[in-house]
Structures are given as C-alpha cells and as structure tokens.
Design a protein around this motif. Structure first.
Motif, PDB file in Angstrom:
ATOM      1  N   ASN A  91       0.822  -1.210   0.000  1.00 47.77           N
ATOM      2  CA  ASN A  91       0.000   0.000   0.000  1.00 47.77           C
ATOM      3  C   ASN A  91       0.856   1.260   0.000  1.00 47.77           C
ATOM      4  O   ASN A  91       0.426   2.318   0.463  1.00 47.77           O
ATOM      5  N   ASP A 140       1.930   3.434  -2.230  1.00 44.99           N
ATOM      6  CA  ASP A 140       1.481   4.662  -2.902  1.00 44.99           C
ATOM      7  C   ASP A 140       0.562   5.467  -1.995  1.00 44.99           C
ATOM      8  O   ASP A 140       0.775   6.661  -1.771  1.00 44.99           O
ATOM      9  N   ARG A 141      -0.447   4.810  -1.486  1.00 44.02           N
ATOM     10  CA  ARG A 141      -1.405   5.478  -0.592  1.00 44.02           C
ATOM     11  C   ARG A 141      -0.746   5.893   0.712  1.00 44.02           C
ATOM     12  O   ARG A 141      -0.934   7.010   1.205  1.00 44.02           O
ATOM     13  N   GLN A 150       1.603   8.883   0.184  1.00 40.07           N
ATOM     14  CA  GLN A 150       0.810  10.060  -0.162  1.00 40.07           C
ATOM     15  C   GLN A 150       0.264  10.712   1.111  1.00 40.07           C
ATOM     16  O   GLN A 150       0.348  11.934   1.277  1.00 40.07           O
TER      17      GLN A 150
END
Length: 135
Positions: A13, A15-16, A19
C-alpha cells in the motif's frame, strides 16, 4: 499478525501510505494512517498494577510502538515495557522519518541488536524516499 505481514501491507500500500504520510506532521495523524493501512487498532490503553499504558498500534497479537521524526534510540524503552509489563510476546518498533540516512539506520539496527533475543522487530519508514526498511 506476523511481522512479514505488517511489512507486506506497508509495501503493498506504499502509494497510498506515502501520499498520506507526506501530508501529515504529527504522531496522532501518522497513527491514523498506519492503523488504516495495517488494519490495526490504535492507541489502546492497558492497566497495570501501578499505572496505565497506551500502545500506539495493536495488530492482532503484536504491539507496535510508533515514533515520528525522533532519534534512532527513542521508543525502545516502550517496546520493552510492552513485553515485560503487558506480556506481549511480539512487538515492533516503527520509526517514521522524513529521510532515513545511513547513520540513522545503523544506529537503529544497533539498538535492535542489543535486544535481539526479545523477539523485537523494527521498521523504518523513510517518507520522502518512499522506502520501508524492515529488520
């Protein structure tokens, strides 16, 4: 939950995760993000004979101490307390930092090596580099 599962969830996870981590700047917000990504409960209080202790994250049977932008040795007393006073068999110390430079990582690993026999694992999340280091 196995340590490898925690690391896999962070990496799968990423990327999330990164971010959100790039937008937050305090431990309370970081705990919300990590609890969501890992599927863990956060800020769980336990009573001992002489005080109350708060565990940052509880991932099934694993207690996780989270430190945000702290020194590489911060939080190690907490994971030992989780083991000794709260009887958690498995504990993880997780540092979330803007950049995990070489000396920081080496100092963190040295701290882990001192308590190697205590079933304590470690994670460094280097936010700006987008890296998850697992030890």
């Amino acid at each position: 939950m196995k340590f490898e599962e925690i690391v896999a969830k962070l990496r799968n996870n990423s990327d999330r995760l990164f971010q959100f981590l790039r937008r937050v700047n305090n431990e309370a917000d970081v705990l919300v993000v990590l609890a969501d990504v890992l599927g863990c409960r956060r800020e769980i209080s336990y009573k001992t004979d002489f005080s109350e202790m708060r565990v940052d994250l509880v991932c099934e049977d694993v207690a996780v101490e989270v430190e945000v932008d702290k020194r590489p040795y911060d939080g190690f007393h907490q994971v030992l307390a989780y083991k000794a006073l709260l009887d958690f068999e498995k504990v993880v110390i997780m540092h979330v930092v803007r950049y995990a430079y070489g000396e920081y990582v080496e100092a963190f690993k040295k701290m882990l090596n001192v308590i190697r026999g205590e079933n304590v694992r470690g994670v460094i999340i280097s936010v700006e580099d987008g890296e998850v280091f697992a030890f």
